[in-house]
Design an enzyme around this catalytic site. Structure first.
Site, short mmCIF file in Angstrom:
data_model
loop_
_atom_site.label_atom_id
_atom_site.label_comp_id
_atom_site.label_asym_id
_atom_site.label_seq_id
_atom_site.Cartn_x
_atom_site.Cartn_y
_atom_site.Cartn_z
N LYS A 52 -0.45 -9.70 -1.71
CA LYS A 52 -1.37 -9.05 -0.76
C LYS A 52 -2.74 -9.72 -0.81
O LYS A 52 -3.36 -9.96 0.23
CB LYS A 52 -1.46 -7.55 -1.06
CG LYS A 52 -0.19 -6.80 -0.65
CD LYS A 52 -0.10 -5.40 -1.19
CE LYS A 52 1.29 -4.81 -0.89
NZ LYS A 52 1.51 -3.49 -1.48
N GLN A 96 -1.21 0.85 -5.29
CA GLN A 96 0.13 0.29 -5.43
C GLN A 96 1.05 1.29 -6.14
O GLN A 96 0.74 1.77 -7.23
CB GLN A 96 0.07 -1.03 -6.21
CG GLN A 96 1.39 -1.76 -6.33
CD GLN A 96 1.95 -2.22 -4.98
OE1 GLN A 96 1.23 -2.72 -4.13
NE2 GLN A 96 3.25 -2.04 -4.78
N ASP A 119 -1.69 1.79 4.17
CA ASP A 119 -0.26 1.83 3.84
C ASP A 119 0.48 2.81 4.73
O ASP A 119 1.71 2.79 4.79
CB ASP A 119 -0.08 2.27 2.36
CG ASP A 119 0.33 1.11 1.46
OD1 ASP A 119 0.81 0.08 2.00
OD2 ASP A 119 0.19 1.23 0.24
#
Ligand code: NAP
Length: 294
Positions: A52, A96, A119
């Site tokens: 990322k 995460q 997300d």
């Protein structure tokens, strides 16, 4: 059979995003800024976050990585989130997953300001997506839809079988496939561990989206000729012949299933790169205020 090249598609999209960012900078606007919180040293999570950060560089974004050890308290993470929520310089951020067991994942997700939830896991974004309102779409399902669009794969009126009902893949991708849109307009069936006669259901599918985490689960006798298969599965299978000691395996018995397909995604190089791309796209949308005006 056409092999769907997720890596190339993702590279194309990242170039398009980088061009947008260049235009923003030329207009005197700031670069999009994505932050990530990473807890612990899980191999998969480390790789995802490193990828990322790399994608941010390619797209011309700024990125910030906040790291904690496994024993970090929930309160410290909530404090980080509150700071990132309030920081006008950060356009979007992710935590995460998975998190260590002593941390309530849902509480963490819900603490994120939905306007920075790139997300797309916050219930407000999930809810808005399900009724077709502007939102940050969950990254993996959005990446799958983008692949279907870019490969011009017909979905309208098609029978789509989604294998798996997780909140991050199965449920949201089923929602997107049934939306009145293109891609979408499919007749969707969702299968899970309690499904009876699963192979009879998959044999009727024009499109199968497999998100189980069971290597090689979908075999040739479970699919009809001409099917399109999107293989989301990425399980690390021990492989002593590799330097890393493992290889990534999809949910589909690729070698035997691929000859029956019209389209199929490989693992790796299919859905994975598209997931990161969707995150970049959401961050760009957050920076421009295109979804939630600032
Ligand atoms: P998950 O939360 O573990 O969900 C798996 C789903 O599969 C569950 O709904 C489960 O049913 C169902 N299932 C498991 N075994 C089954 C069986 N034998 N028959 C029928 N259904 C079965 O997994 P996830 O987070 O959705 O991830 C799925 C896979 O995708 C994993 O390999 C993951 O690593 C991969 N993934 C890849 C990406 C990417 O970017 N490429 C992103 C996310 C996930 P129940 O609900 O009944 O338990």
């Amino acid at each position: 059979m056409t092999l769907i090249d997720g890596k190339k598609t993702a590279d194309d999209i990242k170039r398009e995003i980088a061009a947008e960012v260049q235009k923003m900078v030329a207009r005197g606007l700031k670069r999009p800024h994505l932050a990530a919180i990473l807890v612990g040293h899980d191999g998969g999570s480390e790789t995802y976050v490193a990828n990322k950060v790399k994608a941010c560089e390619v797209c011309g974004f700024r990125s910030t990585l906040i790291r904690h050890e496994d024993d970090v308290s929930e309160q410290v993470l909530l404090d980080d989130i509150a700071r990132l929520n309030a920081d006008p310089d950060v356009d979007g951020f992710i935590v995460q997953l998975p998190l260590p067991r002593h941390i309530d994942e849902q509480k963490i997700i819900e603490a994120i300001d939905f306007r920075k939830d790139v997300d797309g896991f916050h219930p407000i974004n999930v809810g808005r997506m399900s009724i077709g309102l502007p939102c940050f779409k969950s990254a993996t399902p959005a990446g799958i839809i983008e692949l279907l669009a870019r490969y011009d794969i017909p979905t309208r009126g098609k029978r789509c079988v989604v294998l798996g009902r997780s909140n991050i893949v199965g449920k949201p991708v089923a929602t997107l496939m049934m939306q009145k849109s293109n891609p979408g307009d499919a007749t969707v069936t969702v299968c899970h561990s309690a499904t009876e006669g699963l192979a009879d259901i998959t044999r009727q599918a024009d499109i199968i989206i497999a998100a189980l985490g069971r290597p090689g689960f979908v075999t040739a006798d479970m699919v009809k000729d001409g099917v399109t298969i999107i293989d989301v599965g990425t399980t690390r299978v021990p492989d002593p012949s590799r330097k890393s000691g493992f290889r990534l395996s999809g949910d589909v018995d690729f070698d035997n299933v691929a000859p029956k397909c019209s389209f199929i995604t490989p693992v790796p190089g299919g859905v994975g790169p598209m997931t990161i791309c969707s995150l970049m796209k959401n961050t760009l949308l957050a920076a421009t205020g295109a979804v939630y005006p600032r």
